[in-house]
Design a protein around this motif. Structure first.
Motif, PDB file in Angstrom:
ATOM      1  N   GLU A  93      81.452 -16.126  63.233  1.00  0.00           N
ATOM      2  CA  GLU A  93      81.225 -15.270  62.071  1.00  0.00           C
ATOM      3  C   GLU A  93      82.477 -14.477  61.699  1.00  0.00           C
ATOM      4  O   GLU A  93      82.801 -14.342  60.514  1.00  0.00           O
ATOM      5  N   ILE A  94      83.211 -13.985  62.679  1.00  0.00           N
ATOM      6  CA  ILE A  94      84.432 -13.237  62.386  1.00  0.00           C
ATOM      7  C   ILE A  94      85.455 -14.144  61.708  1.00  0.00           C
ATOM      8  O   ILE A  94      86.063 -13.777  60.696  1.00  0.00           O
ATOM      9  N   ASP A  95      85.648 -15.344  62.249  1.00  0.00           N
ATOM     10  CA  ASP A  95      86.601 -16.288  61.659  1.00  0.00           C
ATOM     11  C   ASP A  95      86.172 -16.664  60.244  1.00  0.00           C
ATOM     12  O   ASP A  95      87.001 -16.786  59.338  1.00  0.00           O
ATOM     13  N   ARG A  96      84.876 -16.847  60.063  1.00  0.00           N
ATOM     14  CA  ARG A  96      84.357 -17.226  58.741  1.00  0.00           C
ATOM     15  C   ARG A  96      84.640 -16.133  57.718  1.00  0.00           C
ATOM     16  O   ARG A  96      85.083 -16.403  56.594  1.00  0.00           O
ATOM     17  N   LEU A  97      84.397 -14.897  58.102  1.00  0.00           N
ATOM     18  CA  LEU A  97      84.621 -13.782  57.190  1.00  0.00           C
ATOM     19  C   LEU A  97      86.105 -13.589  56.889  1.00  0.00           C
ATOM     20  O   LEU A  97      86.481 -13.246  55.759  1.00  0.00           O
ATOM     21  N   MET A  98      86.953 -13.836  57.878  1.00  0.00           N
ATOM     22  CA  MET A  98      88.395 -13.746  57.651  1.00  0.00           C
ATOM     23  C   MET A  98      88.841 -14.803  56.654  1.00  0.00           C
ATOM     24  O   MET A  98      89.642 -14.535  55.747  1.00  0.00           O
ATOM     25  N   GLN A  99      88.300 -16.004  56.793  1.00  0.00           N
ATOM     26  CA  GLN A  99      88.625 -17.074  55.851  1.00  0.00           C
ATOM     27  C   GLN A  99      88.139 -16.717  54.446  1.00  0.00           C
ATOM     28  O   GLN A  99      88.841 -16.942  53.447  1.00  0.00           O
ATOM     29  N   PHE A 100      86.951 -16.163  54.385  1.00  0.00           N
ATOM     30  CA  PHE A 100      86.386 -15.762  53.099  1.00  0.00           C
ATOM     31  C   PHE A 100      87.267 -14.719  52.412  1.00  0.00           C
ATOM     32  O   PHE A 100      87.585 -14.828  51.219  1.00  0.00           O
ATOM     33  N   LEU A 101      87.680 -13.697  53.162  1.00  0.00           N
ATOM     34  CA  LEU A 101      88.490 -12.623  52.596  1.00  0.00           C
ATOM     35  C   LEU A 101      89.875 -13.112  52.184  1.00  0.00           C
ATOM     36  O   LEU A 101      90.418 -12.681  51.155  1.00  0.00           O
ATOM     37  N   GLU A 102      90.443 -14.001  52.979  1.00  0.00           N
ATOM     38  CA  GLU A 102      91.769 -14.529  52.664  1.00  0.00           C
ATOM     39  C   GLU A 102      91.763 -15.357  51.387  1.00  0.00           C
ATOM     40  O   GLU A 102      92.793 -15.476  50.711  1.00  0.00           O
ATOM     41  N   ASN A 103      90.615 -15.932  51.055  1.00  0.00           N
ATOM     42  CA  ASN A 103      90.524 -16.791  49.876  1.00  0.00           C
ATOM     43  C   ASN A 103      89.636 -16.183  48.791  1.00  0.00           C
ATOM     44  O   ASN A 103      89.133 -16.898  47.918  1.00  0.00           O
ATOM     45  N   PHE A 104      89.461 -14.877  48.846  1.00  0.00           N
ATOM     46  CA  PHE A 104      88.569 -14.214  47.900  1.00  0.00           C
ATOM     47  C   PHE A 104      89.066 -14.376  46.468  1.00  0.00           C
ATOM     48  O   PHE A 104      90.240 -14.157  46.169  1.00  0.00           O
ATOM     49  N   ASP A 105      88.164 -14.767  45.590  1.00  0.00           N
ATOM     50  CA  ASP A 105      88.489 -14.997  44.182  1.00  0.00           C
ATOM     51  C   ASP A 105      87.959 -13.826  43.355  1.00  0.00           C
ATOM     52  O   ASP A 105      86.768 -13.746  43.075  1.00  0.00           O
ATOM     53  N   HIS A 106      88.834 -12.928  42.936  1.00  0.00           N
ATOM     54  CA  HIS A 106      88.398 -11.745  42.193  1.00  0.00           C
ATOM     55  C   HIS A 106      87.901 -12.087  40.793  1.00  0.00           C
ATOM     56  O   HIS A 106      87.223 -11.268  40.157  1.00  0.00           O
ATOM     57  N   GLN A 107      88.213 -13.273  40.320  1.00  0.00           N
ATOM     58  CA  GLN A 107      87.748 -13.661  38.984  1.00  0.00           C
ATOM     59  C   GLN A 107      86.228 -13.711  38.927  1.00  0.00           C
ATOM     60  O   GLN A 107      85.624 -13.434  37.889  1.00  0.00           O
ATOM     61  N   ILE A 108      85.609 -14.037  40.059  1.00  0.00           N
ATOM     62  CA  ILE A 108      84.152 -14.127  40.074  1.00  0.00           C
ATOM     63  C   ILE A 108      83.523 -12.746  39.874  1.00  0.00           C
ATOM     64  O   ILE A 108      82.431 -12.633  39.304  1.00  0.00           O
TER      65      ILE A 108
END
Length: 241
Positions: free
Chosen positions: A80-95
């Motif tokens: 879960e920690i790795d998943r959230l880190m990946q999510f944050l690193e690739n966060f798309d603010h356009q959404i």
């Protein structure tokens, strides 16, 4: 993130999409050049359309609207920690911008969720009260949600996977009342048959598939909520200035 929103399409793009989504349902081997010929547009026009709908390429578009699973080229399983880190690193603010743009069009907002997703919706309603004067209601009752909806309302459904229960009846009934519907999903799942007007897939990094929906975290929902609230707060400050 993967979003499927047709609202920003031009009239021609909507016509092409309506025709093409029906064609790929029965011809999954369709080439982009053949698709362009069928719709009487250039291949570049088709390519621009699928990217505007949130897909990386025509292959993903075909997979989505033919009901196949899309290969987003991401790890199938991670902590879960790795998943959230990946999510944050690739966060798309356009959404966030697109969500807020849609949100601002409606005076009545109905937030719907079940189990932990309902708790996420409750938190969103609480935070919205601090930055918005819209009429916001949160519920886990389909009957109550249906009674609230009208032409000036937006029903936002929170669901991690969209698979825990069917929302078809709810969507059908509220749309009869003239309401618009948004499906807010954390994980990617094919929704090509969904009646939702707007579909947002917040993350392409899925949780362990062995977990039941009620066992999965809602952390991505809360991150999304905080970003939306920040955006709305900034817009309010700009208006005051």
């Amino acid at each position: 993130m993967l979003k499927v929103v047709t609202e920003h399409l031009t009239k021609l793009e909507k016509e092409v999409h309506e025709k093409l989504s029906g064609v790929v349902l029965h011809n999954q081997n369709l080439k982009i050049i053949e698709a362009a010929d069928i719709c009487e547009v250039s291949p570049s026009k088709v390519s621009k359309l699928v990217r505007k709908l949130g897909f990386d390429n025509f292959k993903q578009y075909k997979q989505y609207f033919s009901g196949q699973e899309i290969n987003l080229k991401t790890p199938k399983k991670s902590s879960e920690i790795d998943r959230l880190m990946q999510f944050l690193e690739n966060f798309d603010h356009q959404i966030i911008d697109e969500f807020v743009s849609i949100f601002q069009k409606y005076n009545r907002i109905i937030l719907f969720g079940l189990g932990p997703s309902f708790i996420s919706a409750e938190y969103f309603a609480y935070k919205l009260a601090t930055v918005s004067e819209k009429n916001v209601t949160v519920t886990q009752s389909e009957d109550f949600a249906e009674r609230l909806t009208d032409e000036d309302s937006l029903l936002i459904v929170f669901s991690v996977t969209g698979k825990f229960t069917s929302f078809d009846s709810l969507f059908s009934n509220v749309k009869e009342n003239g309401s618009s519907v948004m499906l807010l999903l954390e994980e990617y799942v094919s929704t090509f048959e969904s009646m939702a007007d707007y579909v947002f897939h917040l993350s392409k990094y899925n949780q362990d598939h062995q977990l039941e929906p009620f066992e999965k975290t809602r952390t991505v929902f809360f991150i999304f909520i905080e970003e939306v609230i920040t955006k709305l707060s900034t817009l309010n400050k700009n208006k005051e200035e």
